[in-house]
Design an enzyme around this catalytic site. Structure first.
Site, PDB file in Angstrom:
ATOM      1  N   TYR A  54       0.844  -1.189   0.000  1.00 32.98           N
ATOM      2  CA  TYR A  54       0.000   0.000   0.000  1.00 32.98           C
ATOM      3  C   TYR A  54       0.883   1.244   0.000  1.00 32.98           C
ATOM      4  O   TYR A  54       1.424   1.637   1.016  1.00 32.98           O
ATOM      5  CB  TYR A  54      -0.929   0.010   1.208  1.00 32.98           C
ATOM      6  CG  TYR A  54      -1.882  -1.158   1.293  1.00 32.98           C
ATOM      7  CD1 TYR A  54      -2.195  -1.923   0.175  1.00 32.98           C
ATOM      8  CD2 TYR A  54      -2.491  -1.507   2.499  1.00 32.98           C
ATOM      9  CE1 TYR A  54      -3.064  -3.001   0.256  1.00 32.98           C
ATOM     10  CE2 TYR A  54      -3.365  -2.576   2.591  1.00 32.98           C
ATOM     11  CZ  TYR A  54      -3.647  -3.322   1.467  1.00 32.98           C
ATOM     12  OH  TYR A  54      -4.510  -4.387   1.563  1.00 32.98           O
ATOM     13  N   PRO A 201     -15.977  -5.476   2.441  1.00 30.36           N
ATOM     14  CA  PRO A 201     -17.325  -5.933   2.790  1.00 30.36           C
ATOM     15  C   PRO A 201     -18.418  -5.002   2.272  1.00 30.36           C
ATOM     16  O   PRO A 201     -19.585  -5.385   2.238  1.00 30.36           O
ATOM     17  CB  PRO A 201     -17.299  -5.939   4.327  1.00 30.36           C
ATOM     18  CG  PRO A 201     -16.302  -4.874   4.681  1.00 30.36           C
ATOM     19  CD  PRO A 201     -15.235  -4.984   3.623  1.00 30.36           C
ATOM     20  N   LEU A 202     -18.026  -3.809   1.821  1.00 31.23           N
ATOM     21  CA  LEU A 202     -18.991  -2.859   1.256  1.00 31.23           C
ATOM     22  C   LEU A 202     -18.853  -2.765  -0.265  1.00 31.23           C
ATOM     23  O   LEU A 202     -19.248  -1.774  -0.871  1.00 31.23           O
ATOM     24  CB  LEU A 202     -18.811  -1.476   1.886  1.00 31.23           C
ATOM     25  CG  LEU A 202     -19.069  -1.410   3.394  1.00 31.23           C
ATOM     26  CD1 LEU A 202     -18.742  -0.033   3.943  1.00 31.23           C
ATOM     27  CD2 LEU A 202     -20.509  -1.781   3.703  1.00 31.23           C
ATOM     28  N   ARG A 204     -16.224  -2.328  -2.074  1.00 34.09           N
ATOM     29  CA  ARG A 204     -15.336  -1.198  -2.399  1.00 34.09           C
ATOM     30  C   ARG A 204     -16.091   0.124  -2.443  1.00 34.09           C
ATOM     31  O   ARG A 204     -15.745   1.040  -3.192  1.00 34.09           O
ATOM     32  CB  ARG A 204     -14.599  -1.444  -3.718  1.00 34.09           C
ATOM     33  CG  ARG A 204     -13.852  -2.761  -3.739  1.00 34.09           C
ATOM     34  CD  ARG A 204     -13.146  -3.005  -5.055  1.00 34.09           C
ATOM     35  NE  ARG A 204     -12.752  -4.410  -5.174  1.00 34.09           N
ATOM     36  CZ  ARG A 204     -11.673  -4.937  -4.645  1.00 34.09           C
ATOM     37  NH1 ARG A 204     -10.847  -4.184  -3.952  1.00 34.09           N
ATOM     38  NH2 ARG A 204     -11.390  -6.218  -4.795  1.00 34.09           N
ATOM     39  N   PHE A 206     -19.311   0.497  -3.306  1.00 35.21           N
ATOM     40  CA  PHE A 206     -20.480   0.510  -4.194  1.00 35.21           C
ATOM     41  C   PHE A 206     -21.770   0.219  -3.434  1.00 35.21           C
ATOM     42  O   PHE A 206     -22.826   0.780  -3.737  1.00 35.21           O
ATOM     43  CB  PHE A 206     -20.295  -0.511  -5.322  1.00 35.21           C
ATOM     44  CG  PHE A 206     -21.198  -0.281  -6.501  1.00 35.21           C
ATOM     45  CD1 PHE A 206     -20.758   0.444  -7.598  1.00 35.21           C
ATOM     46  CD2 PHE A 206     -22.497  -0.779  -6.528  1.00 35.21           C
ATOM     47  CE1 PHE A 206     -21.593   0.667  -8.692  1.00 35.21           C
ATOM     48  CE2 PHE A 206     -23.334  -0.562  -7.604  1.00 35.21           C
ATOM     49  CZ  PHE A 206     -22.883   0.168  -8.693  1.00 35.21           C
ATOM     50  N   SER A 208     -22.462   1.174  -0.641  1.00 37.25           N
ATOM     51  CA  SER A 208     -22.784   2.328   0.201  1.00 37.25           C
ATOM     52  C   SER A 208     -23.553   3.401  -0.563  1.00 37.25           C
ATOM     53  O   SER A 208     -24.420   4.064   0.002  1.00 37.25           O
ATOM     54  CB  SER A 208     -21.502   2.961   0.756  1.00 37.25           C
ATOM     55  OG  SER A 208     -20.749   2.035   1.490  1.00 37.25           O
ATOM     56  N   GLY A 210     -23.882   3.168  -4.522  1.00 31.70           N
ATOM     57  CA  GLY A 210     -24.206   2.823  -5.898  1.00 31.70           C
ATOM     58  C   GLY A 210     -23.404   3.632  -6.904  1.00 31.70           C
ATOM     59  O   GLY A 210     -22.262   4.009  -6.656  1.00 31.70           O
TER      60      GLY A 210
END
Length: 335
Positions: A54, A201-202, A204, A206, A208, A210
Protein backbone atom coordinates in the site's frame (compact mmCIF):
# COMPACT_ATOMS: atom_id res chain seq x y z
CA UNK A 1 -13.60 -11.81 19.35
CA UNK A 2 -11.27 -14.78 18.95
CA UNK A 3 -9.83 -14.89 15.46
CA UNK A 4 -8.93 -18.46 14.65
CA UNK A 5 -7.99 -21.05 17.25
CA UNK A 6 -4.41 -20.01 17.98
CA UNK A 7 -5.16 -17.37 20.60
CA UNK A 8 -5.40 -14.09 18.67
CA UNK A 9 -8.16 -11.79 19.90
CA UNK A 10 -9.29 -8.79 17.86
CA UNK A 11 -12.12 -6.26 17.82
CA UNK A 12 -15.30 -7.59 16.19
CA UNK A 13 -14.77 -5.14 13.35
CA UNK A 14 -11.45 -3.95 11.98
CA UNK A 15 -10.23 -0.97 10.02
CA UNK A 16 -8.76 -1.39 6.55
CA UNK A 17 -6.15 1.32 6.06
CA UNK A 18 -5.28 0.90 2.36
CA UNK A 19 -7.39 3.78 1.04
CA UNK A 20 -5.60 6.24 3.29
CA UNK A 21 -2.44 5.91 1.20
CA UNK A 22 -3.10 4.14 -2.08
CA UNK A 23 -5.37 2.92 -4.89
CA UNK A 24 -8.50 4.93 -4.01
CA UNK A 25 -7.29 8.27 -5.31
CA UNK A 26 -4.38 10.38 -4.03
CA UNK A 27 -2.94 9.80 -0.53
CA UNK A 28 -4.93 11.52 2.18
CA UNK A 29 -3.40 14.06 4.59
CA UNK A 30 -1.25 12.19 7.08
CA UNK A 31 -2.37 14.23 10.09
CA UNK A 32 -6.05 13.58 9.32
CA UNK A 33 -5.46 9.85 8.93
CA UNK A 34 -3.63 9.62 12.25
CA UNK A 35 -6.57 11.38 13.91
CA UNK A 36 -8.91 8.84 12.28
CA UNK A 37 -6.82 5.88 13.43
CA UNK A 38 -6.71 7.21 16.99
CA UNK A 39 -10.47 7.77 16.89
CA UNK A 40 -10.96 4.18 15.75
CA UNK A 41 -8.85 2.79 18.58
CA UNK A 42 -10.65 4.95 21.14
CA UNK A 43 -13.95 3.68 19.72
CA UNK A 44 -12.92 0.06 20.27
CA UNK A 45 -11.88 -0.78 16.71
CA UNK A 46 -8.38 -2.01 17.42
CA UNK A 47 -7.74 -4.49 14.58
CA UNK A 48 -5.78 -2.49 11.98
CA UNK A 49 -5.01 -3.85 8.52
CA UNK A 50 -2.23 -2.71 6.19
CA UNK A 51 0.31 -4.11 3.70
CA UNK A 52 3.77 -3.33 2.45
CA UNK A 53 2.31 -2.84 -1.05
CA UNK A 54 0.00 0.00 0.00
CA UNK A 55 1.88 2.99 -1.31
CA UNK A 56 4.04 0.97 -1.67
CA UNK A 57 5.36 1.20 1.90
CA UNK A 58 3.78 4.55 2.78
CA UNK A 59 0.76 3.06 4.56
CA UNK A 60 2.99 1.12 6.92
CA UNK A 61 4.97 4.29 7.64
CA UNK A 62 1.68 6.06 8.41
CA UNK A 63 0.61 3.28 10.78
CA UNK A 64 4.00 3.40 12.45
CA UNK A 65 3.53 7.09 13.24
CA UNK A 66 -0.04 6.53 14.43
CA UNK A 67 1.06 3.81 16.86
CA UNK A 68 3.37 6.08 18.81
CA UNK A 69 2.61 7.25 22.32
CA UNK A 70 1.32 4.01 23.77
CA UNK A 71 -1.16 3.25 20.98
CA UNK A 72 0.76 0.14 19.87
CA UNK A 73 -0.16 -1.72 23.04
CA UNK A 74 -3.87 -1.16 22.36
CA UNK A 75 -4.07 -2.60 18.86
CA UNK A 76 -3.83 -5.85 16.93
CA UNK A 77 -1.77 -5.06 13.87
CA UNK A 78 -1.95 -7.03 10.63
CA UNK A 79 0.25 -6.45 7.61
CA UNK A 80 1.05 -8.43 4.47
CA UNK A 81 3.88 -9.34 2.13
CA UNK A 82 4.21 -11.00 -1.24
CA UNK A 83 3.34 -8.35 -3.81
CA UNK A 84 6.29 -6.35 -5.06
CA UNK A 85 5.53 -3.20 -7.05
CA UNK A 86 9.15 -2.31 -7.81
CA UNK A 87 9.69 -0.29 -10.99
CA UNK A 88 5.98 -0.25 -11.73
CA UNK A 89 5.78 -3.99 -12.26
CA UNK A 90 3.62 -6.24 -10.10
CA UNK A 91 5.43 -9.38 -9.03
CA UNK A 92 4.47 -12.01 -6.48
CA UNK A 93 7.15 -13.57 -4.31
CA UNK A 94 7.05 -16.30 -1.66
CA UNK A 95 10.63 -17.57 -1.55
CA UNK A 96 12.29 -17.67 1.89
CA UNK A 97 14.77 -14.84 1.28
CA UNK A 98 11.97 -12.54 0.13
CA UNK A 99 9.72 -13.48 3.05
CA UNK A 100 12.44 -12.63 5.57
CA UNK A 101 13.46 -9.40 3.87
CA UNK A 102 9.84 -8.29 3.59
CA UNK A 103 9.21 -8.93 7.27
CA UNK A 104 12.31 -6.98 8.25
CA UNK A 105 11.18 -4.09 6.05
CA UNK A 106 7.70 -4.01 7.55
CA UNK A 107 9.02 -4.11 11.11
CA UNK A 108 11.27 -1.17 10.33
CA UNK A 109 8.59 0.94 8.66
CA UNK A 110 6.03 0.18 11.36
CA UNK A 111 8.76 0.80 13.96
CA UNK A 112 7.70 -2.19 16.05
CA UNK A 113 9.37 -5.34 17.36
CA UNK A 114 6.72 -7.89 16.39
CA UNK A 115 3.84 -8.13 13.90
CA UNK A 116 0.64 -9.56 15.40
CA UNK A 117 -0.71 -11.13 12.19
CA UNK A 118 1.42 -11.51 9.09
CA UNK A 119 -0.36 -12.51 5.87
CA UNK A 120 0.95 -13.76 2.59
CA UNK A 121 -0.90 -11.18 0.50
CA UNK A 122 -0.99 -13.28 -2.67
CA UNK A 123 0.30 -16.79 -3.30
CA UNK A 124 3.48 -17.28 -5.31
CA UNK A 125 2.50 -20.16 -7.58
CA UNK A 126 6.15 -20.88 -8.37
CA UNK A 127 7.01 -21.76 -4.77
CA UNK A 128 5.47 -24.68 -2.86
CA UNK A 129 3.35 -23.19 -0.09
CA UNK A 130 5.21 -25.40 2.40
CA UNK A 131 8.42 -23.48 1.66
CA UNK A 132 6.83 -20.08 2.25
CA UNK A 133 5.08 -21.16 5.44
CA UNK A 134 8.26 -22.84 6.63
CA UNK A 135 10.05 -19.49 6.61
CA UNK A 136 7.09 -17.79 8.31
CA UNK A 137 7.24 -20.50 10.97
CA UNK A 138 10.86 -19.55 11.63
CA UNK A 139 9.82 -15.91 12.01
CA UNK A 140 7.24 -16.98 14.60
CA UNK A 141 9.87 -18.97 16.48
CA UNK A 142 12.20 -15.96 16.40
CA UNK A 143 9.50 -13.68 17.82
CA UNK A 144 9.24 -11.40 14.79
CA UNK A 145 5.61 -12.35 14.11
CA UNK A 146 2.94 -13.87 16.35
CA UNK A 147 0.43 -15.38 13.95
CA UNK A 148 0.40 -16.41 10.28
CA UNK A 149 -2.31 -15.58 7.76
CA UNK A 150 -3.07 -16.11 4.07
CA UNK A 151 -4.98 -13.93 1.63
CA UNK A 152 -6.77 -15.11 -1.53
CA UNK A 153 -5.66 -18.71 -1.05
CA UNK A 154 -7.42 -21.79 -2.43
CA UNK A 155 -8.76 -24.53 -0.17
CA UNK A 156 -5.91 -26.89 -1.07
CA UNK A 157 -3.32 -24.15 -0.47
CA UNK A 158 -4.87 -23.42 2.92
CA UNK A 159 -4.77 -27.12 3.88
CA UNK A 160 -1.15 -27.54 2.82
CA UNK A 161 -0.10 -24.39 4.65
CA UNK A 162 -1.96 -25.34 7.81
CA UNK A 163 -0.17 -28.69 7.88
CA UNK A 164 3.19 -26.89 8.19
CA UNK A 165 2.14 -24.32 10.81
CA UNK A 166 -1.33 -23.40 12.08
CA UNK A 167 -2.90 -20.64 10.02
CA UNK A 168 -4.72 -18.14 12.22
CA UNK A 169 -6.70 -16.25 9.60
CA UNK A 170 -7.54 -16.18 5.91
CA UNK A 171 -8.37 -12.82 4.38
CA UNK A 172 -10.84 -12.96 1.53
CA UNK A 173 -13.28 -10.73 -0.29
CA UNK A 174 -16.74 -11.39 1.13
CA UNK A 175 -19.78 -9.20 0.73
CA UNK A 176 -23.32 -9.29 -0.57
CA UNK A 177 -22.04 -9.24 -4.13
CA UNK A 178 -18.90 -11.39 -3.65
CA UNK A 179 -19.96 -14.78 -2.33
CA UNK A 180 -17.96 -17.34 -4.32
CA UNK A 181 -15.86 -18.14 -1.23
CA UNK A 182 -18.85 -19.68 0.52
CA UNK A 183 -18.76 -22.95 -1.41
CA UNK A 184 -15.30 -24.22 -0.50
CA UNK A 185 -13.01 -21.63 1.13
CA UNK A 186 -15.18 -20.71 4.13
CA UNK A 187 -16.03 -24.36 4.99
CA UNK A 188 -12.33 -25.27 4.79
CA UNK A 189 -11.42 -22.46 7.19
CA UNK A 190 -14.12 -23.54 9.62
CA UNK A 191 -13.08 -27.17 9.47
CA UNK A 192 -9.51 -26.20 10.38
CA UNK A 193 -10.39 -23.59 13.00
CA UNK A 194 -9.11 -20.68 10.92
CA UNK A 195 -10.59 -17.20 11.37
CA UNK A 196 -12.02 -15.30 8.42
CA UNK A 197 -11.24 -11.65 7.71
CA UNK A 198 -13.58 -10.14 5.13
CA UNK A 199 -12.09 -7.37 3.02
CA UNK A 200 -14.16 -5.03 0.83
CA UNK A 201 -17.33 -5.93 2.79
CA UNK A 202 -18.99 -2.86 1.26
CA UNK A 203 -18.13 -3.81 -2.32
CA UNK A 204 -15.34 -1.20 -2.40
CA UNK A 205 -17.92 1.44 -1.54
CA UNK A 206 -20.48 0.51 -4.19
CA UNK A 207 -22.89 -0.98 -1.67
CA UNK A 208 -22.78 2.33 0.20
CA UNK A 209 -23.84 4.67 -2.59
CA UNK A 210 -24.21 2.82 -5.90
CA UNK A 211 -23.31 4.63 -9.11
CA UNK A 212 -23.09 7.94 -7.24
CA UNK A 213 -19.72 6.67 -6.07
CA UNK A 214 -18.45 6.66 -9.65
CA UNK A 215 -19.14 10.38 -10.04
CA UNK A 216 -16.54 11.22 -7.41
CA UNK A 217 -13.72 8.85 -8.38
CA UNK A 218 -10.47 10.53 -9.38
CA UNK A 219 -8.67 9.47 -12.56
CA UNK A 220 -6.11 7.46 -10.59
CA UNK A 221 -8.70 5.59 -8.52
CA UNK A 222 -8.09 1.86 -9.00
CA UNK A 223 -11.81 1.11 -8.91
CA UNK A 224 -12.36 2.77 -12.29
CA UNK A 225 -10.56 -0.19 -13.87
CA UNK A 226 -12.46 -2.97 -12.08
CA UNK A 227 -15.09 -4.82 -14.16
CA UNK A 228 -18.00 -4.14 -11.79
CA UNK A 229 -17.38 -0.41 -11.93
CA UNK A 230 -17.26 -0.19 -15.73
CA UNK A 231 -20.21 1.73 -17.26
CA UNK A 232 -21.49 -1.37 -19.07
CA UNK A 233 -21.85 -3.19 -15.73
CA UNK A 234 -22.40 -0.42 -13.19
CA UNK A 235 -25.99 0.37 -14.15
CA UNK A 236 -27.15 -3.20 -13.59
CA UNK A 237 -25.15 -3.41 -10.38
CA UNK A 238 -26.85 -0.25 -9.20
CA UNK A 239 -30.08 -2.21 -8.95
CA UNK A 240 -28.42 -4.20 -6.15
CA UNK A 241 -27.62 -0.99 -4.30
CA UNK A 242 -31.18 0.25 -4.80
CA UNK A 243 -32.63 -2.90 -3.24
CA UNK A 244 -30.17 -2.71 -0.34
CA UNK A 245 -31.14 0.92 0.12
CA UNK A 246 -34.84 0.04 0.14
CA UNK A 247 -34.43 -2.50 2.93
CA UNK A 248 -32.11 -0.18 4.84
CA UNK A 249 -34.74 2.54 4.72
CA UNK A 250 -37.33 0.15 6.10
CA UNK A 251 -34.99 -0.82 8.92
CA UNK A 252 -33.95 2.73 9.73
CA UNK A 253 -30.26 2.26 8.94
CA UNK A 254 -27.93 3.17 6.09
CA UNK A 255 -27.09 0.90 3.13
CA UNK A 256 -23.53 0.61 4.46
CA UNK A 257 -24.75 -0.54 7.84
CA UNK A 258 -27.06 -3.09 6.28
CA UNK A 259 -24.39 -4.53 3.98
CA UNK A 260 -21.90 -4.71 6.87
CA UNK A 261 -24.48 -6.26 9.18
CA UNK A 262 -25.00 -9.00 6.62
CA UNK A 263 -21.30 -9.88 6.82
CA UNK A 264 -21.36 -9.83 10.62
CA UNK A 265 -24.30 -12.23 10.55
CA UNK A 266 -22.21 -14.83 8.68
CA UNK A 267 -20.73 -16.05 11.95
CA UNK A 268 -18.71 -15.19 15.03
CA UNK A 269 -15.53 -16.29 13.27
CA UNK A 270 -15.85 -13.52 10.65
CA UNK A 271 -14.28 -10.09 11.11
CA UNK A 272 -14.99 -7.52 8.39
CA UNK A 273 -12.44 -4.75 7.87
CA UNK A 274 -14.19 -1.89 6.06
CA UNK A 275 -11.87 0.93 5.11
CA UNK A 276 -12.58 4.63 5.21
CA UNK A 277 -10.82 7.97 5.30
CA UNK A 278 -13.59 9.92 7.04
CA UNK A 279 -14.56 9.83 10.70
CA UNK A 280 -18.26 10.24 9.84
CA UNK A 281 -18.13 7.11 7.65
CA UNK A 282 -16.21 5.24 10.34
CA UNK A 283 -18.89 6.09 12.90
CA UNK A 284 -21.54 4.92 10.48
CA UNK A 285 -19.71 1.64 9.94
CA UNK A 286 -19.50 0.76 13.61
CA UNK A 287 -23.23 1.43 13.80
CA UNK A 288 -23.63 -1.76 11.76
CA UNK A 289 -22.98 -3.72 14.95
CA UNK A 290 -26.38 -2.63 16.24
CA UNK A 291 -28.29 -3.78 13.13
CA UNK A 292 -29.99 -7.13 13.67
CA UNK A 293 -31.24 -9.10 10.69
CA UNK A 294 -33.92 -11.78 10.70
CA UNK A 295 -33.50 -14.93 8.60
CA UNK A 296 -36.14 -13.51 6.27
CA UNK A 297 -34.20 -10.27 5.83
CA UNK A 298 -30.99 -12.18 5.21
CA UNK A 299 -32.77 -14.24 2.55
CA UNK A 300 -34.23 -11.12 0.97
CA UNK A 301 -30.81 -9.51 0.70
CA UNK A 302 -29.25 -12.64 -0.74
CA UNK A 303 -32.03 -13.21 -3.25
CA UNK A 304 -31.10 -10.23 -5.38
CA UNK A 305 -27.48 -9.39 -4.59
CA UNK A 306 -25.13 -12.10 -5.86
CA UNK A 307 -27.60 -13.24 -8.52
CA UNK A 308 -27.66 -9.87 -10.23
CA UNK A 309 -24.05 -8.78 -9.97
CA UNK A 310 -22.44 -8.14 -13.35
CA UNK A 311 -18.68 -8.31 -13.86
CA UNK A 312 -15.84 -10.12 -12.11
CA UNK A 313 -14.15 -8.96 -8.90
CA UNK A 314 -10.89 -8.28 -10.71
CA UNK A 315 -9.58 -8.18 -14.26
CA UNK A 316 -8.46 -11.33 -16.05
CA UNK A 317 -4.80 -11.09 -15.08
CA UNK A 318 -5.37 -10.76 -11.33
CA UNK A 319 -4.24 -13.51 -8.98
CA UNK A 320 -6.96 -14.77 -6.65
CA UNK A 321 -7.71 -17.90 -4.68
CA UNK A 322 -8.90 -19.53 -7.89
CA UNK A 323 -5.35 -19.45 -9.26
CA UNK A 324 -3.35 -19.89 -6.06
CA UNK A 325 -2.34 -23.55 -6.12
CA UNK A 326 1.41 -24.10 -5.84
CA UNK A 327 3.74 -26.87 -7.06
CA UNK A 328 4.31 -29.94 -4.86
CA UNK A 329 7.02 -29.68 -2.25
CA UNK A 330 9.01 -32.40 -4.04
CA UNK A 331 9.52 -30.05 -6.98
CA UNK A 332 11.31 -27.37 -4.96
CA UNK A 333 14.95 -26.67 -5.61
CA UNK A 334 16.37 -23.93 -3.43
CA UNK A 335 18.23 -21.27 -5.36
Amino acid sequence: MKLGSQGLEVSVQGLGCMGMSAFYGPPKPETDMIVLIHHAVQSGVTFLDTSDMYGPHTNEVLLGKALKGGVRDKVELATKFGINLAEGKREIHGDPAYVRAACEGSLKRLDINCIDLYYQHRIDTRVPIEITIGELKKLVEEGQIKYIGLSEASASTIRRAHAVHPITAVQLEWSLWSRDVEEEIVPTCRELGIGIVAYSPLGRGFLSSGTKLLENLTQDDYRKFLPRFKPENAEQNNTIFERVNELATRKGCTPSQLALAWVHHQGKDVCPIPGTTKIENFNQNIGALSVKLTPEEMAELESFAAAHVKGDRYGDAASTWKTSDTPPLSSWKAV
